[in-house]
Design an enzyme around this catalytic site. Structure first.
Site, mmCIF file in Angstrom:
data_model
loop_
_atom_site.group_PDB
_atom_site.id
_atom_site.type_symbol
_atom_site.label_atom_id
_atom_site.label_comp_id
_atom_site.label_asym_id
_atom_site.label_seq_id
_atom_site.Cartn_x
_atom_site.Cartn_y
_atom_site.Cartn_z
ATOM 1 N N GLY A 46 0.839 -1.194 0.000
ATOM 2 C CA GLY A 46 0.000 0.000 0.000
ATOM 3 C C GLY A 46 0.873 1.242 0.000
ATOM 4 O O GLY A 46 2.085 1.165 0.257
ATOM 5 N N GLN A 51 3.474 9.832 1.301
ATOM 6 C CA GLN A 51 4.742 9.143 1.035
ATOM 7 C C GLN A 51 5.385 9.553 -0.291
ATOM 8 O O GLN A 51 6.552 9.256 -0.528
ATOM 9 C CB GLN A 51 4.541 7.631 1.060
ATOM 10 C CG GLN A 51 4.186 7.108 2.440
ATOM 11 C CD GLN A 51 4.009 5.604 2.414
ATOM 12 O OE1 GLN A 51 2.926 5.117 2.102
ATOM 13 N NE2 GLN A 51 5.054 4.867 2.728
ATOM 14 N N CYS A 94 7.526 -0.399 6.367
ATOM 15 C CA CYS A 94 6.972 0.747 5.646
ATOM 16 C C CYS A 94 8.025 1.242 4.667
ATOM 17 O O CYS A 94 9.205 1.298 5.016
ATOM 18 C CB CYS A 94 6.624 1.847 6.647
ATOM 19 S SG CYS A 94 5.990 3.347 5.883
ATOM 20 N N LEU A 95 7.588 1.603 3.472
ATOM 21 C CA LEU A 95 8.524 2.078 2.453
ATOM 22 C C LEU A 95 9.204 3.379 2.878
ATOM 23 O O LEU A 95 10.252 3.735 2.350
ATOM 24 C CB LEU A 95 7.794 2.281 1.114
ATOM 25 C CG LEU A 95 7.161 1.010 0.524
ATOM 26 C CD1 LEU A 95 6.309 1.346 -0.692
ATOM 27 C CD2 LEU A 95 8.223 -0.024 0.180
ATOM 28 N N HIS A 136 -2.775 1.055 8.474
ATOM 29 C CA HIS A 136 -1.427 1.600 8.291
ATOM 30 C C HIS A 136 -1.465 2.794 7.328
ATOM 31 O O HIS A 136 -0.875 3.843 7.606
ATOM 32 C CB HIS A 136 -0.521 0.476 7.759
ATOM 33 C CG HIS A 136 0.890 0.873 7.463
ATOM 34 N ND1 HIS A 136 1.978 0.293 8.102
ATOM 35 C CD2 HIS A 136 1.412 1.761 6.584
ATOM 36 C CE1 HIS A 136 3.090 0.828 7.622
ATOM 37 N NE2 HIS A 136 2.775 1.722 6.697
ATOM 38 N N GLU A 137 -2.164 2.632 6.196
ATOM 39 C CA GLU A 137 -2.177 3.704 5.186
ATOM 40 C C GLU A 137 -2.986 4.913 5.656
ATOM 41 O O GLU A 137 -2.605 6.060 5.403
ATOM 42 C CB GLU A 137 -2.715 3.179 3.846
ATOM 43 C CG GLU A 137 -1.926 2.026 3.222
ATOM 44 C CD GLU A 137 -0.434 2.240 3.171
ATOM 45 O OE1 GLU A 137 0.029 3.394 3.088
ATOM 46 O OE2 GLU A 137 0.305 1.229 3.238
ATOM 47 N N HIS A 140 -0.982 7.102 7.844
ATOM 48 C CA HIS A 140 -0.071 7.992 7.110
ATOM 49 C C HIS A 140 -0.726 9.339 6.826
ATOM 50 O O HIS A 140 -0.080 10.385 6.900
ATOM 51 C CB HIS A 140 0.323 7.364 5.765
ATOM 52 C CG HIS A 140 1.523 6.472 5.819
ATOM 53 N ND1 HIS A 140 2.761 6.906 6.227
ATOM 54 C CD2 HIS A 140 1.682 5.166 5.476
ATOM 55 C CE1 HIS A 140 3.632 5.896 6.142
ATOM 56 N NE2 HIS A 140 3.000 4.824 5.691
HETATM 57 NI NI NI Z 1 3.813 2.932 5.385
#
Ligand code: NI
Length: 169
Positions: A46, A51, A94-95, A136-137, A140
């Site tokens: 995701g 991000q 997480c990226l 999680h998303e 963000h």
């Molecule tokens: Ni993330």
């Protein structure tokens, strides 16, 4: 479509609140496509707009994608959790949080309301991994990272390691 650079800690954009999407135009559609491309290229399950440095309430995800398989990216604009229950502990990464993973406790089932990419109201019921990714998303978009859900000690160790690595570069 383009693969966008992913913002990483300590980039302040990750700590900012994304703003409600009110206008659905070509620029937004392009951003959605680029975010999906970026998610698959990473690869990740995701991605939230913060991000890629865009403060729009917009997430993309695909929890069933296998490398080389069909891509079915899902998009939610202005996602909002309207029901939550149960508990699940899952190891998250997480990226935007490089070289780190940790177990996080979240709700096992969530209902998310929002709009699809055309602005039509949608409702998604997520269980298990999908519930984890949705939470999680959406975090963000509120400037929250998964490391905020772990112990202060573990988070502190990671942030110190990150600082040291940055200083060594
Ligand atoms: Ni993330």
């Amino acid at each position: 479509m383009a693969v966008l650079p992913i913002c990483k800690l300590p980039d302040p954009v990750l700590r900012q609140q994304a703003q409600e999407v009110t206008e659905i135009n070509g620029k937004l559609q392009g951003l959605i496509d680029d975010m999906a491309e970026t998610m698959y290229a990473a690869p990740g399950l995701g991605l939230a707009a913060n991000q890629v440095g865009q403060l729009h309430r917009l997430i993309v995800f695909d929890v069933s994608h296998k490398e080389g398989g069909p891509r079915k990216p899902r998009v939610v604009l202005n996602p909002c959790i309207t029901a939550r229950e149960g508990e699940i502990v899952h190891e998250e990464g997480c990226l935007s949080v490089v070289d780190f993973a940790a177990e996080v406790r979240r709700h096992a089932r969530v209902v998310v309301k929002g709009q699809d990419r055309q602005g039509k109201p949608i409702e998604i019921t997520g269980e298990g991994l999908l519930a984890v990714v949705l939470q999680h998303e959406i975090d963000h978009l509120n400037g929250i990272l998964f490391i905020d859900h772990i112990s202060r000690l573990k988070r502190g160790l990671y942030l110190r390691r990150l600082k040291k690595q940055a200083a060594a570069r």
